[in-house]
Design a protein around this motif. Structure first.
Motif, PDB file in Angstrom:
ATOM      1  N   GLY A 196       0.754  -0.873  -0.058  1.00 22.17           N
ATOM      2  CA  GLY A 196      -0.225  -0.009   0.087  1.00 22.17           C
ATOM      3  C   GLY A 196       0.715   1.419  -0.129  1.00 22.17           C
ATOM      4  O   GLY A 196       2.138   1.114   0.236  1.00 22.17           O
ATOM      5  N   PRO A 197       0.154   2.232  -0.812  1.00 20.39           N
ATOM      6  CA  PRO A 197       1.181   3.504  -0.259  1.00 20.39           C
ATOM      7  C   PRO A 197       1.077   4.007   0.766  1.00 20.39           C
ATOM      8  O   PRO A 197       0.969   3.872   2.071  1.00 20.39           O
ATOM      9  N   ALA A 198       2.110   4.880   0.943  1.00 22.36           N
ATOM     10  CA  ALA A 198       2.334   5.841   2.495  1.00 22.36           C
ATOM     11  C   ALA A 198       1.332   7.242   2.610  1.00 22.36           C
ATOM     12  O   ALA A 198       0.582   7.377   1.495  1.00 22.36           O
ATOM     13  N   LEU A 199       0.867   6.635   4.187  1.00 24.13           N
ATOM     14  CA  LEU A 199      -0.504   7.259   4.304  1.00 24.13           C
ATOM     15  C   LEU A 199      -0.014   8.672   5.253  1.00 24.13           C
ATOM     16  O   LEU A 199      -0.778   9.180   5.492  1.00 24.13           O
ATOM     17  N   THR A 200       1.693   9.122   5.290  1.00 21.33           N
ATOM     18  CA  THR A 200       2.310  10.203   6.471  1.00 21.33           C
ATOM     19  C   THR A 200       1.153  11.532   5.975  1.00 21.33           C
ATOM     20  O   THR A 200       1.050  12.468   6.601  1.00 21.33           O
ATOM     21  N   ASP A 201       1.021  11.233   4.571  1.00 20.20           N
ATOM     22  CA  ASP A 201       0.266  12.482   3.809  1.00 20.20           C
ATOM     23  C   ASP A 201      -0.959  12.600   3.381  1.00 20.20           C
ATOM     24  O   ASP A 201      -0.935  13.072   2.073  1.00 20.20           O
ATOM     25  N   ILE A 202      -1.379  11.984   3.845  1.00 22.20           N
ATOM     26  CA  ILE A 202      -2.627  11.278   2.176  1.00 22.20           C
ATOM     27  C   ILE A 202      -3.813  11.916   2.951  1.00 22.20           C
ATOM     28  O   ILE A 202      -4.440  12.443   1.308  1.00 22.20           O
ATOM     29  N   ALA A 203      -4.130  12.853   3.760  1.00 23.38           N
ATOM     30  CA  ALA A 203      -4.967  14.179   3.512  1.00 23.38           C
ATOM     31  C   ALA A 203      -4.443  15.069   2.680  1.00 23.38           C
ATOM     32  O   ALA A 203      -5.424  16.782   2.269  1.00 23.38           O
ATOM     33  N   ASP A 204      -3.476  14.884   1.492  1.00 14.84           N
ATOM     34  CA  ASP A 204      -2.763  16.190   1.618  1.00 14.84           C
ATOM     35  C   ASP A 204      -3.401  15.629  -1.010  1.00 14.84           C
ATOM     36  O   ASP A 204      -3.388  16.292  -1.296  1.00 14.84           O
ATOM     37  N   ARG A 205      -3.465  14.526  -0.140  1.00 10.84           N
ATOM     38  CA  ARG A 205      -4.292  13.604  -1.755  1.00 10.84           C
ATOM     39  C   ARG A 205      -6.016  13.630  -1.646  1.00 10.84           C
ATOM     40  O   ARG A 205      -6.242  13.093  -2.507  1.00 10.84           O
ATOM     41  N   LEU A 206      -6.123  13.048  -0.301  1.00 13.70           N
ATOM     42  CA  LEU A 206      -7.754  12.751  -0.570  1.00 13.70           C
ATOM     43  C   LEU A 206      -8.556  13.852   0.465  1.00 13.70           C
ATOM     44  O   LEU A 206      -7.714  13.830   1.745  1.00 13.70           O
ATOM     45  N   PRO A 207      -9.676  13.897   0.424  1.00  9.52           N
ATOM     46  CA  PRO A 207      -9.834  14.586   1.712  1.00  9.52           C
ATOM     47  C   PRO A 207     -11.127  13.344   2.828  1.00  9.52           C
ATOM     48  O   PRO A 207     -10.867  12.342   2.387  1.00  9.52           O
ATOM     49  N   ALA A 208     -11.347  13.633   3.473  1.00 12.75           N
ATOM     50  CA  ALA A 208     -11.639  12.481   4.529  1.00 12.75           C
ATOM     51  C   ALA A 208     -12.753  12.458   4.105  1.00 12.75           C
ATOM     52  O   ALA A 208     -12.970  10.758   4.551  1.00 12.75           O
ATOM     53  N   ALA A 209     -13.815  13.185   3.080  1.00  9.39           N
ATOM     54  CA  ALA A 209     -14.871  12.032   2.423  1.00  9.39           C
ATOM     55  C   ALA A 209     -14.343  11.118   1.578  1.00  9.39           C
ATOM     56  O   ALA A 209     -14.855   9.797   1.586  1.00  9.39           O
ATOM     57  N   GLY A 210     -13.021  11.177   0.742  1.00 15.27           N
ATOM     58  CA  GLY A 210     -12.776  10.096   0.003  1.00 15.27           C
ATOM     59  C   GLY A 210     -12.291   9.198   0.758  1.00 15.27           C
ATOM     60  O   GLY A 210     -12.340   8.034   0.079  1.00 15.27           O
ATOM     61  N   ILE A 211     -11.704   9.538   2.096  1.00 11.87           N
ATOM     62  CA  ILE A 211     -10.387   8.425   3.097  1.00 11.87           C
ATOM     63  C   ILE A 211     -11.698   7.779   3.322  1.00 11.87           C
ATOM     64  O   ILE A 211     -11.455   6.311   3.465  1.00 11.87           O
ATOM     65  N   GLU A 212     -12.781   7.991   3.936  1.00 10.82           N
ATOM     66  CA  GLU A 212     -13.662   7.395   4.391  1.00 10.82           C
ATOM     67  C   GLU A 212     -14.251   6.141   3.337  1.00 10.82           C
ATOM     68  O   GLU A 212     -14.476   4.888   3.689  1.00 10.82           O
ATOM     69  N   ARG A 213     -14.610   6.537   1.759  1.00 10.41           N
ATOM     70  CA  ARG A 213     -15.105   5.611   1.022  1.00 10.41           C
ATOM     71  C   ARG A 213     -13.848   5.448   0.865  1.00 10.41           C
ATOM     72  O   ARG A 213     -14.213   3.317   0.281  1.00 10.41           O
ATOM     73  N   THR A 214     -12.822   5.325   0.486  1.00 12.69           N
ATOM     74  CA  THR A 214     -11.613   4.464   0.408  1.00 12.69           C
ATOM     75  C   THR A 214     -11.621   2.913   1.401  1.00 12.69           C
ATOM     76  O   THR A 214     -11.730   1.989   0.986  1.00 12.69           O
ATOM     77  N   LEU A 215     -11.971   3.484   2.967  1.00 14.61           N
ATOM     78  CA  LEU A 215     -11.875   2.554   3.347  1.00 14.61           C
ATOM     79  C   LEU A 215     -13.417   1.405   3.313  1.00 14.61           C
ATOM     80  O   LEU A 215     -13.174   0.541   3.369  1.00 14.61           O
ATOM     81  N   ILE A 216     -14.698   1.731   2.329  1.00 16.86           N
ATOM     82  CA  ILE A 216     -15.339   1.383   3.083  1.00 16.86           C
ATOM     83  C   ILE A 216     -15.605   0.743   1.330  1.00 16.86           C
ATOM     84  O   ILE A 216     -16.119  -0.754   1.611  1.00 16.86           O
ATOM     85  N   ASN A 217     -14.802   0.311   0.731  1.00 16.13           N
ATOM     86  CA  ASN A 217     -14.897  -0.342  -1.110  1.00 16.13           C
ATOM     87  C   ASN A 217     -13.425   0.409  -1.713  1.00 16.13           C
ATOM     88  O   ASN A 217     -13.681   1.116  -2.135  1.00 16.13           O
ATOM     89  N   PRO A 218     -12.828  -0.329  -0.941  1.00 12.14           N
ATOM     90  CA  PRO A 218     -11.021  -0.833  -0.912  1.00 12.14           C
ATOM     91  C   PRO A 218     -11.088  -0.582  -2.346  1.00 12.14           C
ATOM     92  O   PRO A 218     -11.723  -2.069  -2.898  1.00 12.14           O
ATOM     93  N   THR A 219      -9.627  -0.625  -2.511  1.00 11.01           N
ATOM     94  CA  THR A 219      -9.115  -1.169  -3.900  1.00 11.01           C
ATOM     95  C   THR A 219      -7.910  -2.882  -3.120  1.00 11.01           C
ATOM     96  O   THR A 219      -7.421  -2.250  -2.755  1.00 11.01           O
ATOM     97  N   ALA A 220      -8.855  -4.216  -4.007  1.00  9.59           N
ATOM     98  CA  ALA A 220      -7.547  -4.916  -3.626  1.00  9.59           C
ATOM     99  C   ALA A 220      -6.554  -4.621  -3.770  1.00  9.59           C
ATOM    100  O   ALA A 220      -5.837  -4.158  -4.721  1.00  9.59           O
ATOM    101  N   PRO A 221      -5.669  -5.131  -3.163  1.00  7.66           N
ATOM    102  CA  PRO A 221      -5.971  -5.871  -1.959  1.00  7.66           C
ATOM    103  C   PRO A 221      -6.606  -5.981  -0.391  1.00  7.66           C
ATOM    104  O   PRO A 221      -6.752  -6.385   0.430  1.00  7.66           O
TER     105      PRO A 221
END
Length: 252
Positions: A196-221
């Protein structure tokens, strides 16, 4: 040492050698007897006291803190100190191997006749420093936190929003550490750099809503956190809030 000291040393050595006993069979017999005593004590302890058995291993747990045997605590802590992946081989193989080689070669490069510690300041100081370093690393290794711990300072922007926001941030960090995310992601200096990608600056690439959607419907694996959202919405929201605060400006 000069010639006179060498002759005096050899004379004293020959006198002591003539008064002593040969290694075989005297020293061998003593070592053998002591080995038998130790073996007998171990056998008796195993018969009457038994071996301690812990709980059955659970491969699904995310809260277990692995620990090596106590005599490897110093090496365990050394691995925690040397975090960059390119230096892992140096900590696991390089440093212990060099130390063992120097120890094995000690009789060859230290051929001085003196054996009193006060007359060998360099060797004595070296031994004290090595023992002290191993003792310190052993203590730190025994008191170290779990490997899933995320060692990152709370950003100033979070602190400025008050203790309630800080509490939610810290709770979200704990949820992430216990969810096994560090097995595939890296946060700061903790975790693994893939797949998986590094999450140190994940909020720079995704807003909170996008993070929530990714957690619910992630890409495998990547596993889905929909069950966590349904069963423990408080934990899920805290996780989203924590990830939504991970920005490069706050973590530099």
């Amino acid at each position: 040492m000069n010639r006179r000291e060498k002759e005096e040393y050899l004379r004293e050595y020959s006198i002591l050698k003539s008064q002593g006993k040969p290694f075989f069979p005297y020293a061998v017999a003593k070592d053998g007897a002591m080995a038998c005593v130790v073996l007998l004590v171990i056998i008796l302890m195993s018969i009457f006291l038994g071996a301690e058995l812990g709980p059955k291993a659970d491969p699904t747990t995310t809260t277990y803190t692995p620990r090596p045997e106590w005599y490897f605590f110093f090496l365990f802590e050394l691995l925690r100190v040397i975090k960059p992946p390119e230096f892992v081989a140096l900590a696991t193989i390089g440093i212990p191997t060099v130390c063992m080689i120097l120890l094995f070669l000690l009789p060859f490069y230290d051929r001085g006749p003196e054996r009193r510690p006060e007359r060998r300041p360099v060797a004595t100081l070296t031994a004290i420093l090595i023992i002290g370093a191993m003792a310190y690393l052993t203590y730190e290794g025994a008191a170290a936190g779990p490997p899933t711990q995320i060692d990152m300072a709370t950003p100033a922007s979070v602190i400025a929003e008050g203790p309630k926001v800080v509490q939610q941030y810290e709770f979200g960090r704990q949820v992430m550490a216990q969810s096994g995310c560090l097995a595939c992601h890296k946060v700061g200096e903790n975790g693994n750099g893939g797949p998986g990608p590094a999450l140190t600056d994940i909020a720079d690439r995704l807003p909170a809503a996008g993070i929530e959607r990714t957690l619910i419907n992630p890409t495998a694996p990547m596993p889905s956190f929909s069950k966590l959202q349904k069963d423990s919405p408080e934990k899920f929201n805290a996780l989203v809030a924590f990830l939504g605060r991970l920005k490069s400006d706050d973590n530099n």
